[in-house]
Write an enzyme that holds these catalytic residues in place. Structure first.
Site, short mmCIF file in Angstrom:
data_model
loop_
_atom_site.label_atom_id
_atom_site.label_comp_id
_atom_site.label_asym_id
_atom_site.label_seq_id
_atom_site.Cartn_x
_atom_site.Cartn_y
_atom_site.Cartn_z
N GLY A 1 0.84 -1.20 0.00
CA GLY A 1 0.00 0.00 0.00
C GLY A 1 0.88 1.25 0.00
N GLU B 1 23.10 -5.00 -20.37
CA GLU B 1 23.43 -6.32 -20.96
C GLU B 1 22.41 -6.73 -22.02
OE1 GLU B 1 25.64 -9.13 -19.15
OE2 GLU B 1 26.49 -7.79 -17.64
C1 LIG Z 1 23.48 1.81 -14.61
C2 LIG Z 1 24.01 1.38 -15.95
C3 LIG Z 1 25.17 0.63 -16.02
C4 LIG Z 1 25.71 0.29 -17.26
N1 LIG Z 1 26.93 -0.36 -17.31
C5 LIG Z 1 27.55 -0.51 -18.50
C6 LIG Z 1 28.89 -1.00 -18.57
O1 LIG Z 1 29.51 -1.35 -17.56
N2 LIG Z 1 29.49 -1.10 -19.79
C7 LIG Z 1 28.84 -0.75 -20.94
O2 LIG Z 1 29.46 -0.83 -21.99
N3 LIG Z 1 27.56 -0.28 -20.91
C8 LIG Z 1 26.91 -0.14 -19.73
N4 LIG Z 1 25.63 0.35 -19.68
C9 LIG Z 1 24.96 0.71 -20.92
C10 LIG Z 1 23.80 -0.21 -21.28
O3 LIG Z 1 24.29 -1.48 -21.65
C11 LIG Z 1 23.00 0.49 -22.39
O4 LIG Z 1 22.36 1.62 -21.80
C12 LIG Z 1 21.98 -0.42 -23.05
O5 LIG Z 1 22.63 -1.40 -23.82
C13 LIG Z 1 21.00 0.33 -23.95
O6 LIG Z 1 21.67 1.20 -24.82
P1 LIG Z 1 21.18 2.72 -24.89
O7 LIG Z 1 21.12 3.26 -23.52
O8 LIG Z 1 22.05 3.45 -25.88
O9 LIG Z 1 19.71 2.66 -25.44
P2 LIG Z 1 19.24 2.63 -27.01
O10 LIG Z 1 20.02 1.61 -27.76
O11 LIG Z 1 19.27 4.04 -27.49
O12 LIG Z 1 17.77 2.12 -26.85
C14 LIG Z 1 16.67 2.97 -26.56
C15 LIG Z 1 15.39 2.14 -26.76
O13 LIG Z 1 15.28 1.70 -28.12
C16 LIG Z 1 15.13 0.28 -28.15
N5 LIG Z 1 15.81 -0.24 -29.34
C17 LIG Z 1 17.07 0.02 -29.78
N6 LIG Z 1 17.33 -0.67 -30.90
C18 LIG Z 1 16.21 -1.41 -31.17
C19 LIG Z 1 15.85 -2.32 -32.20
N7 LIG Z 1 16.68 -2.67 -33.17
N8 LIG Z 1 14.60 -2.87 -32.17
C20 LIG Z 1 13.74 -2.54 -31.17
N9 LIG Z 1 14.03 -1.68 -30.18
C21 LIG Z 1 15.24 -1.12 -30.17
C22 LIG Z 1 15.79 -0.20 -26.87
O14 LIG Z 1 15.35 -1.50 -26.50
C23 LIG Z 1 15.36 0.86 -25.90
O15 LIG Z 1 14.05 0.59 -25.48
C24 LIG Z 1 25.04 0.66 -18.44
C25 LIG Z 1 23.85 1.39 -18.38
C26 LIG Z 1 23.33 1.74 -17.16
C27 LIG Z 1 22.07 2.57 -17.12
#
Ligand SMILES: Cc1cc2nc3c(=O)[nH]c(=O)nc-3n(C[C@H](O)[C@H](O)[C@H](O)COP(=O)(O)OP(=O)(O)OC[C@H]3O[C@@H](n4cnc5c(N)ncnc54)[C@H](O)[C@@H]3O)c2cc1C
Length: 387
Positions: free
Chosen positions: A340, A364
């Site tokens: 709640g 990941e």
């Molecule tokens: C707290 C935290 C820790 C992290 N640690 C690491 C780390 O140690 N090392 C590292 O390298 N990265 C790290 N990351 C990065 C993380 O892996 C990325 O943020 C993630 O892979 C998504 O990439 P983006 O943020 O650029 O989102 P985008 O790729 O811009 O995605 C935005 C949206 O579009 C969607 N989307 C994108 N492409 C497609 C597609 N082809 N079809 C359908 N939907 C799609 C995605 O699913 C999402 O909903 C971390 C992020 C956070 C927030």
């Protein structure tokens, strides 16, 4: 199995006790101070947690995937920031070296990663390259026997503590896409490396991420994982299956904690003259969460067994990551509902977990990326019938 059954059971039990007696009481403090106490980090090193996936010949525990899944479910029962502290050493910070590193790279880095003396971070994401990881712009240009790295990496977990970065950088052309990407082991102290300001995150306070900026960073050719150009992406893909099962196990462990918190609260809180646990609509929320938790647990344990048997698990690892991370999101949402108004107040841990678990669906590989991987495997492996 890397450990005999009795030793594994003892290790699981000692992690369970440590989580309950030592870590859970510290959760609030860690969230408020945005810092894990140094003595806790030292204790986790002492327990061998930084080296669970590193082969014993290099000083790790060399756990099988099933054993790692058992340990990480226990760790999931507390705030995920504790796991995050050693998660990069266990995952992609070390597994690229374990799988594809040269004998010299293994000798040099694995023993220190296994003890936690060295923190490894994985630097793939960039301001303009997230899900489309094959489009990284960070460049590694040959200069005699060396490479010169330039570029910016974003949201890099444990970067402020890292002693070594696994950096995905382009050695080939943009047109080559993922085939032009190589993985480098880069000493964090090299000239030209700087860190951005700490990211202010939604949750997981106590785990730190920031930008890592590379400006004309000179690394020797032997920093290339496996000594080969253009292999970086293949290496990353190989270690991803393991990472996805690891995050799935973590999600399952956290779901268990949220269910226990919900049952406990529902059994104590009274409304309309009786404990809310007696209301069938509350029971339905608990039952749905328990059912989904059990499904996730069975999935990840089965996929881990299949990984250990050497079977191809990429599709199932993505299915686990998709289901378990979405599942714990739903379980966290129900946990707030069962509590709640209290569920919205930070004094109750479900509020914190609700924010913490949101990350599991993003890093990941987002849920959408897992869906694409699953569908790609399905379509590629389809048996086409003539009709
Ligand atoms: C707290 C935290 C820790 C992290 N640690 C690491 C780390 O140690 N090392 C590292 O390298 N990265 C790290 N990351 C990065 C993380 O892996 C990325 O943020 C993630 O892979 C998504 O990439 P983006 O943020 O650029 O989102 P985008 O790729 O811009 O995605 C935005 C949206 O579009 C969607 N989307 C994108 N492409 C497609 C597609 N082809 N079809 C359908 N939907 C799609 C995605 O699913 C999402 O909903 C971390 C992020 C956070 C927030």
């Amino acid at each position: 199995m890397a450990l005999d059954e009795e030793t594994l059971n003892q290790f699981v039990e000692s992690v369970r006790r440590y989580v309950r007696d030592r870590l859970i009481p510290l959760e609030m403090q860690v969230a408020e101070e945005d810092q894990i106490p140094e003595d806790v980090i030292a204790e986790m090193k002492e327990m061998g947690l930084f080296g669970i996936s590193i082969p014993s010949e290099f000083g790790g525990l060399g756990l099988s995937m099933s054993e790692e899944v058992a340990i990480i479910q226990e760790m999931g029962y507390t705030s995920p920031v504790f796991r995050s502290m050693f998660g990069t050493n266990v995952g992609i910070g070390s597994q690229g070296i374990v799988m594809d590193g040269t004998p010299e790279q293994k000798e040099k880095y694995l023993p220190k990663l296994a003890t936690g003396e060295l923190i490894g971070s994985f630097a793939l994401t960039e301001p303009d390259a997230g899900s489309d990881a094959g489009s990284v712009r960070t460049s590694a240009r040959r200069d005699g026997d060396d490479f010169i790295i330039n570029g910016t990496k974003r949201y890099i977990t444990n970067a402020p503590r890292a002693g070594i970065f696994t950096v995905m950088a382009r050695t080939g052309t943009r047109e080559e896409g993922a085939r032009g990407v190589s993985a480098f082991l880069v000493d964090a102290k090299l000239p030209g490396i700087s860190l951005g300001k700490p990211d202010q995150k939604m949750g997981q306070k106590g785990a730190h991420t920031c930008d890592v900026i590379f400006e004309d960073v000179r690394v020797p050719a032997n920093a290339l994982i496996g000594g080969k150009e253009g292999q970086g992406f293949k290496t990353a893909m190989k270690v991803l299956d393991r990472g996805r099962l690891h995050i799935s196990a973590l999600s399952v462990g956290t779901a268990k904690r949220l269910i226990d918190e919900s049952v406990s609260y529902a059994s104590g809180r009274k409304q309309f003259g009786t404990e809310i646990a007696n209301f069938q609509l509350v029971q339905a929320m608990l039952a749905d969460s328990q059912t989904e938790y059990y499904a996730g647990k069975c999935m990840v344990e089965a996929a881990a067994k299949s990984f250990d048997a050497g079977e191809a698990v990429s599709m199932n690892a993505s299915s686990c990551k998709l289901f378990c991370t979405e599942m714990v999101g739903r379980v966290a949402d129900r946990a707030v509902q069962v509590h709640g108004g209290a569920g919205y107040i930070s004094e109750y841990c479900v509020e914190r977990f609700f924010r913490d678990v949101r990350l599991f669906r993003l890093y990941e590989g987002t849920s959408q990326i897992q869906q694409l991987v699953i569908a790609k495997h399905l379509i590629r492996n389809a048996e086409h019938s003539p009709g």
